[in-house]
Structure formats: structure tokens, C-alpha cells
Write a protein that holds these residues in place. Structure first.
Motif: not given
Length: 299
Positions: A153-154, A178-186, A212-213, A225-229
Motif C-alpha cells: 500500500w502507499s 512500508a513505502r514511506l515517501p522520501l526524504p521525509d519518511a519519518l 521504489l521511493d 533509504t538508510t534512515s527509514v531502514a
């Protein structure tokens, strides 16, 4: 090991990191014209059979795999069951796509064939085989089998359906970070939703789909992607799995380098013991793999 060409994967070299014994690629798709196709023929990928995937296994060193039913084969999961048999019943599992009218006998047949979850790919709802109204009733059906519910899911959809997600029984697995948009995923509302669900002890995340993002892209090493991972690693290292997403069906113009994607895991999960958990221990638990490899001939 030296590298070699693999369909739907750029580069030919092996990863710098060595995969541990029984490492699992927990997210692949198999496409095979020997099975029924639905929807647009443009979604079909050739040279993406289970046999083709074995070339990637040899290149990156993984031994176990989880085959996720692709949209082009609809709700006829025969292609995924066949792929499990080709890859070896002790080394492969599957995630099916179903509708609520599926019979109990069919569920039992799928379980015997290695299916351990169902997926709702609703990121692009117009092309989906299922819809949001099917999620809860099917989740209750498969919970009785010990299966999980896998969601692509988005972030906006995750946030909008927070109440539904909180009601689901059993195990829930979020695809692709979890497909969180970057750069402000958190700072996205979906991060809070997923983080709260992780606290229930039944929620998992796939460390996959970096491209993907990511705005940094392959040239930037997918560094954004590293911060969200790492946020997911800090919160629930015991409920993370890694997947290649081969044959990368969203990437039509240029395929990613699977060696680069495998090596990215070392940045996402710097601790070697934690990486072993992500590649071996966690998928063994989530997908019901045997405690030791079966020496059976996968043919």
C-alpha cells in the motif's frame, strides 16, 4: 564467487557481502507463459521463470526464496505453486492472491503447496485483483491457517486505513520499507501508524524495494533509504526480512543491480548478527521453513 548475467538484473558481479547459509530472498515474482494470464499483456515479463531465478540465486548466494504471486497471473496461483516445486519444497514458500469466495479445500491445497500468506497489492488500485473491502474477511480466513497478510500500500493508504489495520488478526507484513515517501519518511503519518503496529509484536516489514521511493537512485547508492531502514531495524530487528523484488517489474527502462541491492543490506543493518537474523532466522520463522535444509533434489 564470480558473477554472471541474470535476466532482469544489471551487472554481472557477485555481491561484496557473502550470504550466510540458508539466506532467504523473501520477495520475488515468477512470470511464466505456461500459465493463465489476465489483464494487460504489457505486464508480462519473459525470461522470469523459476528456472531463470535460479541464476540470481547463484549470483547473490541466497538459498531460500519466497515467491509472491504477480498481478499478471491474477488469482490463479498455479504459477506460484509450480515455482515452489521447481525451487524445492524445503527451500521455497509462496504468497498467494485470493478473493473472499475461495473455498476451504483450496486454502488447504495452497497450504500443502507451500503458500504461507496472501497479498493485497492496492498501491495502484485500478489494476488490483482485490480491494480494501476484501482485506478483513480474508485476513480472518487465513489466520486460521497461520498465514500472514502482506500489504503493498502507499503511505497515504496506510494512514487512511489505520483503523482497519489495527483490527486485523494475526501477522501483517508491509512491503518495501512500508513505502514511506522520501526524504521525509519519518515525518509521514504512515510512519506512526506502522510504528504503532510494530509494537503489537505481530507486524513485520520487508527490507526491499530501495529503488521504489529513493531519490538518490542507484548512482547515489540509494543512500536516502538508510534512515527509514535503520528506524525499522532499531524498533523490530526480530521482525524484518530482506527481498530482492526480482525481476523488478516496476523497473522497465533499466533494471537494478541485484548485487548492489544485496550489499545495501549491510548499510541498512550494519551489525552482522542482526543481518543473519534478517536473512536466515526471521524468514525461517515467518515462512515456516524447516530447521535445516532438506537435501532433496529441487527438481
Amino acid at each position: 564467487m564470480s558473477g554472471h548475467e541474470v535476466p532482469h538484473s544489471s551487472g554481472t558481479h557477485a555481491p561484496a557481502a557473502r550470504a550466510p547459509a540458508l539466506a532467504c530472498d523473501a520477495h520475488i515474482h515468477v512470470y511464466d507463459r505456461g500459465f493463465a494470464l489476465v489483464g494487460s499483456p504489457d505486464a508480462m515479463l519473459d525470461h522470469a521463470t523459476a528456472g531463470d531465478y535460479r541464476l540470481l540465486q547463484r549470483r547473490i548466494g541466497t538459498e531460500r526464496a519466497v515467491v509472491v504471486q504477480p498481478r499478471v497471473h491474477g488469482t490463479d496461483n498455479s504459477v506460484t505453486l509450480h515455482a515452489i516445486r521447481v525451487l524445492g519444497a524445503a527451500r521455497a514458500r509462496g504468497v498467494a492472491v485470493l478473493r473472499p469466495d475461495v473455498g476451504d479445500a483450496e486454502l488447504e491445497r495452497l497450504h500443502a503447496g507451500g503458500i504461507r500468506g496472501i497479498r493485497f497489492t492496492l498501491y495502484t488500485a485500478a489494476q488490483a485483483m482485490t480491494d480494501f473491502s476484501m482485506v478483513e474477511p480474508l485476513a480472518h480466513r487465513v489466520h486460521q491457517l497461520g498465514w500472514h497478510v502482506q500489504l503493498h500500500w502507499s503511505a497515504a493508504q496506510i494512514a487512511a486505513h489505520a483503523a482497519l489495520l489495527a483490527r486485523l488478526p494475526g501477522t501483517v507484513v508491509f512491503d518495501h520499507l512500508a513505502r514511506l515517501p522520501l526524504p521525509d519518511a519519518l515525518s509521514h503519518p504512515a510512519y506512526e501508524v506502522v510504528s504503532r503496529l510494530l509494537d503489537n509484536g505481530r507486524t513485520w516489514i520487508k527490507l526491499s524495494g530501495a529503488y521504489l521511493d529513493s531519490r538518490a537512485g542507484a548512482r547515489g547508492g540509494y543512500a536516502d533509504t538508510t534512515s527509514v531502514a535503520r528506524a525499522w531495524v532499531r524498533q523490530a530487528p526480530e521482525r524484518l526480512v530482506w527481498g530482492s523484488d526480482w525481476p523488478h517489474p516496476t523497473e522497465r527502462a533499466a533494471k537494478p543491480d541485484d548485487a548492489q541491492l544485496f550489499d545495501l543490506l549491510s548499510q541498512w543493518v550494519p551489525d552482522a548478527a542482526a543481518r543473519h537474523r534478517v536473512l536466515v532466522d526471521n524468514p525461517a520463522r515467518l515462512y515456516d521453513f524447516p530447521a535445516t535444509a532438506n537435501p532433496e533434489n529441487p527438481e
